[in-house]
Design a protein around this motif. Structure first.
Motif, PDB file in Angstrom:
ATOM      1  N   TYR A 199      10.461   7.880  10.485  1.00  7.15           N
ATOM      2  CA  TYR A 199       9.501   8.859   9.991  1.00  7.15           C
ATOM      3  C   TYR A 199       9.009   9.734  11.140  1.00  7.15           C
ATOM      4  O   TYR A 199       8.850   9.240  12.270  1.00  7.15           O
ATOM      5  N   PRO A 200       8.722  11.005  10.862  1.00  2.00           N
ATOM      6  CA  PRO A 200       8.063  11.826  11.887  1.00  2.00           C
ATOM      7  C   PRO A 200       6.711  11.234  12.251  1.00  2.00           C
ATOM      8  O   PRO A 200       6.094  10.509  11.451  1.00  2.00           O
ATOM      9  N   ALA A 201       6.247  11.530  13.419  1.00  2.00           N
ATOM     10  CA  ALA A 201       4.960  10.994  13.878  1.00  2.00           C
ATOM     11  C   ALA A 201       3.863  11.318  12.872  1.00  2.00           C
ATOM     12  O   ALA A 201       3.732  12.456  12.417  1.00  2.00           O
ATOM     13  N   GLY A 202       3.098  10.308  12.524  1.00  2.00           N
ATOM     14  CA  GLY A 202       1.974  10.491  11.611  1.00  2.00           C
ATOM     15  C   GLY A 202       2.333  10.511  10.146  1.00  2.00           C
ATOM     16  O   GLY A 202       1.447  10.652   9.300  1.00  2.00           O
ATOM     17  N   LYS A 203       3.609  10.372   9.818  1.00  2.00           N
ATOM     18  CA  LYS A 203       4.041  10.414   8.424  1.00  2.00           C
ATOM     19  C   LYS A 203       4.283   9.002   7.890  1.00  2.00           C
ATOM     20  O   LYS A 203       4.693   8.094   8.620  1.00  2.00           O
ATOM     21  N   ALA A 204       4.011   8.830   6.592  1.00  2.00           N
ATOM     22  CA  ALA A 204       4.240   7.552   5.918  1.00  2.00           C
ATOM     23  C   ALA A 204       4.462   7.848   4.442  1.00  2.00           C
ATOM     24  O   ALA A 204       4.047   8.891   3.934  1.00  2.00           O
ATOM     25  N   PRO A 205       5.121   6.935   3.727  1.00  2.00           N
ATOM     26  CA  PRO A 205       5.419   7.203   2.319  1.00  2.00           C
ATOM     27  C   PRO A 205       4.210   6.990   1.413  1.00  2.00           C
ATOM     28  O   PRO A 205       3.250   6.311   1.766  1.00  2.00           O
ATOM     29  N   GLY A 206       4.301   7.564   0.225  1.00  2.00           N
ATOM     30  CA  GLY A 206       3.325   7.293  -0.808  1.00  2.00           C
ATOM     31  C   GLY A 206       3.798   6.158  -1.698  1.00  2.00           C
ATOM     32  O   GLY A 206       4.997   5.892  -1.801  1.00  2.00           O
ATOM     33  N   LEU A 207       2.862   5.495  -2.340  1.00  2.00           N
ATOM     34  CA  LEU A 207       3.193   4.408  -3.263  1.00  2.00           C
ATOM     35  C   LEU A 207       3.347   4.991  -4.662  1.00  2.00           C
ATOM     36  O   LEU A 207       2.388   5.491  -5.248  1.00  2.00           O
ATOM     37  N   LYS A 208       4.573   4.951  -5.185  1.00  2.00           N
ATOM     38  CA  LYS A 208       4.875   5.560  -6.476  1.00  2.00           C
ATOM     39  C   LYS A 208       4.368   4.704  -7.626  1.00  2.00           C
ATOM     40  O   LYS A 208       3.783   5.208  -8.585  1.00  2.00           O
ATOM     41  N   MET A 209       4.625   3.401  -7.556  1.00  2.00           N
ATOM     42  CA  MET A 209       4.254   2.521  -8.659  1.00  2.00           C
ATOM     43  C   MET A 209       4.343   1.070  -8.205  1.00  2.00           C
ATOM     44  O   MET A 209       4.894   0.759  -7.150  1.00  2.00           O
ATOM     45  N   LEU A 210       3.803   0.196  -9.021  1.00  2.00           N
ATOM     46  CA  LEU A 210       3.964  -1.239  -8.845  1.00  2.00           C
ATOM     47  C   LEU A 210       4.874  -1.755  -9.949  1.00  2.00           C
ATOM     48  O   LEU A 210       4.854  -1.235 -11.074  1.00  2.00           O
ATOM     49  N   MET A 211       5.663  -2.763  -9.642  1.00  2.00           N
ATOM     50  CA  MET A 211       6.552  -3.320 -10.650  1.00  2.00           C
ATOM     51  C   MET A 211       6.691  -4.814 -10.439  1.00  2.00           C
ATOM     52  O   MET A 211       6.324  -5.355  -9.389  1.00  2.00           O
TER      53      MET A 211
END
Length: 281
Positions: A199-211
């Motif tokens: 990931y680029p510095a300071g970037k992180a994914p979002g949480l789409k859903m729980l399953m």
């Protein structure tokens, strides 16, 4: 994950503590049960392999694990802050105020080896993170998913190992507490997930859903997750499992388990090390 390494969660229904070496012997006993092996699709491991797994899970950036224990209200040994407890180095994130008790009371201290003694351990609850795959890509010959996905899916898994403790609401209590923790600390969970990826510095994914994936015949678990707003998607898979999902994370985040508190998990490292060493001999 390291995120919950020094955090315990107490509710009226359960106590959650990080999976530590002194839990391994009891966990190994649970996993020797053929019924649990079948239910969890697990292979039997040696005790040494179980210790290695514990260390691997702690270091993993995409697996968050808690041991589920009886609530502190049932024979609680822990107390709020006092000056006689063994001290340990703890970390609290900058955006977390949850180590304060309700109404500004003293922080909750949970004592390793006491509040989570083997007789109080009942199972585990986990969150697994992996890249989100859009539905229209599932059956295509598209390029592999990116190493640094914009969105991730959180798979929840819960086990109440001892039959004596089933049908008491402990599984539901554990899931509610885990989900509350994950959604309150979603940014920190995402940053730890991203920490070993491109990931680029300071970037992180979002949480789409729980399953969650549940055996078709496990009506108790299907009811448990159904009551928490999870809905079935698709049909039974090759392994006889149904997939239930919850995309309404904002709404789910409003669910606060009764008595929810995040506290400090206090270790006596010398005693813990001795116990682990003794268990290996």
């Amino acid at each position: 994950m390291k995120l919950n390494e020094n955090c315990a969660i107490s509710t009226d229904q359960v106590l959650l503590v990080p999976y530590d070496p002194h839990h391994v012997l009891t966990y190994h006993g649970w996993m020797a049960d053929p019924a649990i092996q079948e239910a969890t699709a697990s292979e039997p491991l040696t005790l040494e392999e179980e210790y290695e797994n514990q260390q691997s899970w702690r270091a993993s950036h995409d697996k968050l694990t808690f041991i589920v224990c009886l609530p502190l209200s049932e024979g609680a040994l822990s107390h709020d802050d006092d000056t006689t407890t063994t001290t340990t180095t703890t970390t609290a994130t900058a955006d977390s105020t949850s180590l304060d008790g309700p109404g500004g009371t003293a922080p909750l201290l949970v004592r390793a080896g006491q509040d989570d003694a083997p007789a109080r351990m009942v199972g585990d609850v986990n969150l697994f993170l992996y890249p989100y795959e859009p539905e229209d890509a599932a059956d295509s010959l598209a390029a592999p998913l990116p190493a640094a996905p914009e969105l991730v899916v959180g798979e929840v898994d819960v086990m109440i190992a001892d039959p004596r403790h089933r049908q008491r609401g402990l599984g539901r209590g554990a899931v509610r507490a885990l989900v509350r923790y994950v959604l309150r600390h979603a940014g920190e969970v995402a940053r730890e997930y991203a920490s070993d990826k491109d990931y680029p510095a300071g970037k992180a994914p979002g949480l789409k859903m729980l399953m969650v994936k549940i055996k078709e015949g496990n009506q108790g678990s299907l009811r448990l997750f159904g009551r928490l707003g999870f809905e079935q998607e698709g049909e039974v898979n090759y392994f006889g499992e149904l997939t239930l999902v919850n995309r309404e994370l904002e709404e789910l985040g409003k669910d606060c388990p009764e008595g929810y508190r995040e506290g400090v998990y206090l270790r006596n490292d010398g005693a813990e090390g001795a116990a682990a060493a003794a268990a290996r001999t």
